[in-house]
Design a protein around this motif. Sequence first.
Motif, short mmCIF file in Angstrom:
data_model
loop_
_atom_site.label_atom_id
_atom_site.label_comp_id
_atom_site.label_asym_id
_atom_site.label_seq_id
_atom_site.Cartn_x
_atom_site.Cartn_y
_atom_site.Cartn_z
N ILE B 165 -4.44 -6.88 -11.14
CA ILE B 165 -4.62 -7.14 -9.71
C ILE B 165 -6.09 -7.32 -9.34
O ILE B 165 -6.40 -7.64 -8.19
CB ILE B 165 -3.99 -6.03 -8.83
CG1 ILE B 165 -4.65 -4.68 -9.10
CG2 ILE B 165 -2.49 -5.94 -9.05
CD1 ILE B 165 -4.19 -3.60 -8.14
N SER B 168 -6.94 -10.73 -7.37
CA SER B 168 -6.03 -11.23 -6.35
C SER B 168 -5.28 -12.50 -6.74
O SER B 168 -5.52 -13.57 -6.20
CB SER B 168 -6.78 -11.51 -5.05
OG SER B 168 -7.59 -10.44 -4.72
N LEU B 196 0.12 -5.74 -1.70
CA LEU B 196 -0.63 -6.95 -2.04
C LEU B 196 0.22 -8.19 -1.76
O LEU B 196 -0.25 -9.21 -1.27
CB LEU B 196 -0.99 -6.97 -3.53
CG LEU B 196 -2.11 -6.07 -3.98
CD1 LEU B 196 -2.20 -6.08 -5.50
CD2 LEU B 196 -3.41 -6.55 -3.38
N LYS B 199 0.27 -8.57 2.15
CA LYS B 199 -1.01 -8.88 2.79
C LYS B 199 -1.57 -10.22 2.32
O LYS B 199 -2.17 -10.96 3.07
CB LYS B 199 -2.03 -7.78 2.49
CG LYS B 199 -1.82 -6.56 3.36
CD LYS B 199 -3.12 -5.75 3.45
CE LYS B 199 -2.85 -4.41 4.10
NZ LYS B 199 -3.01 -3.30 3.17
N LYS B 200 -1.41 -10.50 1.02
CA LYS B 200 -2.02 -11.71 0.47
C LYS B 200 -1.00 -12.78 0.20
O LYS B 200 -1.31 -13.77 -0.45
CB LYS B 200 -2.78 -11.36 -0.81
CG LYS B 200 -3.71 -10.19 -0.62
CD LYS B 200 -5.02 -10.38 -1.35
CE LYS B 200 -6.09 -9.49 -0.77
NZ LYS B 200 -6.96 -8.90 -1.75
#
Lengths: 333, 323
Positions: B165, B168, B196, B199-200
């Motif tokens: 991670i 990203s 993650l 959010k991403k």
Amino acid sequence: MTDVDTTQYPVIKAENLKKYYPVSQEGFLKKPLSLKALDGASFTLNKGKTLAVVGESGCGKSTLARLITMIESPTEGNLHIGGINAVGNKKDKKILRRKVQIVFQDPYGSLNPRKKVGTILEEPLKINTDLNASQMREKALHIMDKVGLSKEQYNRYPHMFSGGQRQRIAVARALMLNPDIVVADEPVSALDVSVQAQTLNLLMDLQDEMNLAYLFISHDLSVVRLISDDIMVMYLGRPVEQGDKNVIFEKPLHPYTMALLAATPHVDVKSRQKRIRLSGELPSPLNPPPGCTFHRRCAYMTDICKHKPPHLREVANRMISCHNAEKLINNSH
Amino acid sequence: MTKLLEIENLSVEFDGFKAVDGVNLSVDEGKVVGIVGESGSGKSVTQLALMGLIPYPGIIKADRLMFHNSDLMALSAKKRRSITGKDVSMIFQEPMTSLNPCFTVEYQISEALKIHEGGTRQERRKRVIELLSQVGIPAPEDRLGTFPHQLSGGMSQRVMIAMAIACSPRLLIADEPTTALDVTIQAQILELIMDLQQKKNMALVLITHDMAVIAETVEDVVVMYAGQVVEKNSSDRIFTNPCHPYTEALLNALPERNINSKRLPTIPGLVPGKFDRPDGCLFHPRCKHAKKMCKEVVPKYSEKNSIGVRCHFPLINGVPQYD
Ligand SMILES: Nc1ncnc2c1ncn2[C@@H]1O[C@H](COP(=O)(O)OP(=O)(O)OP(=O)(O)O)[C@@H](O)[C@H]1O
Ligand SMILES: Nc1ncnc2c1ncn2[C@@H]1O[C@H](COP(=O)(O)OP(=O)(O)OP(=O)(O)O)[C@@H](O)[C@H]1O
Ligand code: SF4
Ligand SMILES: [Mg+2]
Ligand SMILES: [Mg+2]
């Protein structure tokens, strides 16, 4: 040689077992730290029974397995196998080692790919017995039959087997020397559910047949619930709750055990519990918190927990190390 | 919704053995797909093929292998790795073999960061500590100089996760990411990954044998058997109403569903190997619902109402539809 009589004693009696590892620090002039991987575990295991060891990753389960199998010796504490002292006892080492065998997690890595199944199985006999080639072969075929492998497979290499079959080979290898105790460190976690079921059934059948004792390490509490008689829940190198499986699954008392049971995922929605979120940082075995080592993450923490370490004592039919155990009996989580 | 990953009719052969046999898989941006199935059914090899990591003598064939508008089949190995290397991260199944035993934890994560983000040594150290604490390694500052053999199984697994991670990714392929972890840390790691993901808008392919994790984490489930996808279904439906007999048999073996029994139900027989791949349906020798047709005719994979199944007589409420 002393005769190991395993009928009269518990097959394992461990008292206050400890293992500390030296760990070097960054930067020169800093002296090595001592990492308390296992910091006082006591239990007895009887013939034909299964003790499951569960707990947070890094809490010392594999370390315990290495001590019980005598791969490493304890920093402190007593260990008796079949009534014989197993610490610093050179004289009986050979016979003791035969009594305890291990099955590892990884059915892929733990078998030598360049050796045929027959050779893998006969290796422990070569080292530990005076049997001749045909006797060894006979023994290997006998055990293969027991674990459900066929004669033709004697000459095959590990890569020709599926994960579940390889785990059978690993179990067969552990049984070659007629052990009383098999230590299984996550033996089924790499297997799919149906192969896992086959392997667990096999272990349970062999236990009934050969009266084996298992020390069974697993993260999967539904597997533990199925296979164990007793459970030992560990946290940061120490047992925090131990006793009869049913007692503990029905009413866990230690706040860490509660969190563990509540965090177990379930397939069926009706079995799911409200998750207990463990707040606070994970403690380090290099620098364990004072008092109860769980206190910074515990929802039931009181003042005494911050400075006084609790001791393992009996409450409500199990051993538990928590200052507030009595109060938690009536707590209905 | 944008398709991030599209695999059509992927096959991987080793020396004449079909490890992956006509697999279709598509993952939309921000989606979570779970893959379950028999050990050795080709789950890992499918993902390795996507990453361009199939070792000799493996042969890859596919009708389509697209990652976010790039046709991976048309690219050179190098170009392909530069795409997958940047946007796709993989958590490998065996942390012990994927961490280099000769280098410290800090060095290994730091190298991953260097390639993707650069920064000074101090900045990277700060980021390494942050990542290690995110994956729940206690006192990460004290663990920077540790070598892999000094870590417990679960700790090495978390170091792998931290590496994956670190930069990203748009797609994270997690192959058994939590098998070595206890359930409280498992819950924490899954939460971190899902966070993650949200959010991403990261897409996630989660491969695991842990059905309970699948049930609680993913939206769509793909079930593999002997190199093939045999069922694709929503996680809500698959656990109550599996369509393929293999899925049904697999779920019956769950300890959770057999709490008071002495022995667990198993699937009789073995997965077919290189030399004994049966005619007709690959599952038929082990299937309790098989009929004559199953022995003779290969069932096609067909999709209806967003449920895909490869079976002549798919189950409805546990009952095969023989007509
Ligand atoms: N050879 C070693 N040198 C230094 N530290 C070690 C060594 N082996 C283990 N440790 C440390 O001892 C602690 C306990 O490790 P152990 O492998 O027993 O944990 P575990 O309970 O089996 O965890 P897991 O569930 O993750 O396998 C960990 O903090 C680990 O880093
Ligand atoms: N390098 C290789 N050479 C030959 N055969 C291989 C190779 N890699 C994988 N295989 C075979 O391909 C098949 C699929 O393997 P894969 O690792 O994808 O299974 P999997 O579904 O991930 O299983 P598991 O659940 O046990 O991880 C297996 O039969 C395996 O033995
Ligand atoms: S096609 Fe036939 S053999 Fe195959 S799973 Fe379906 S019913 Fe069973
Ligand atoms: Mg371990
Ligand atoms: Mg795999």
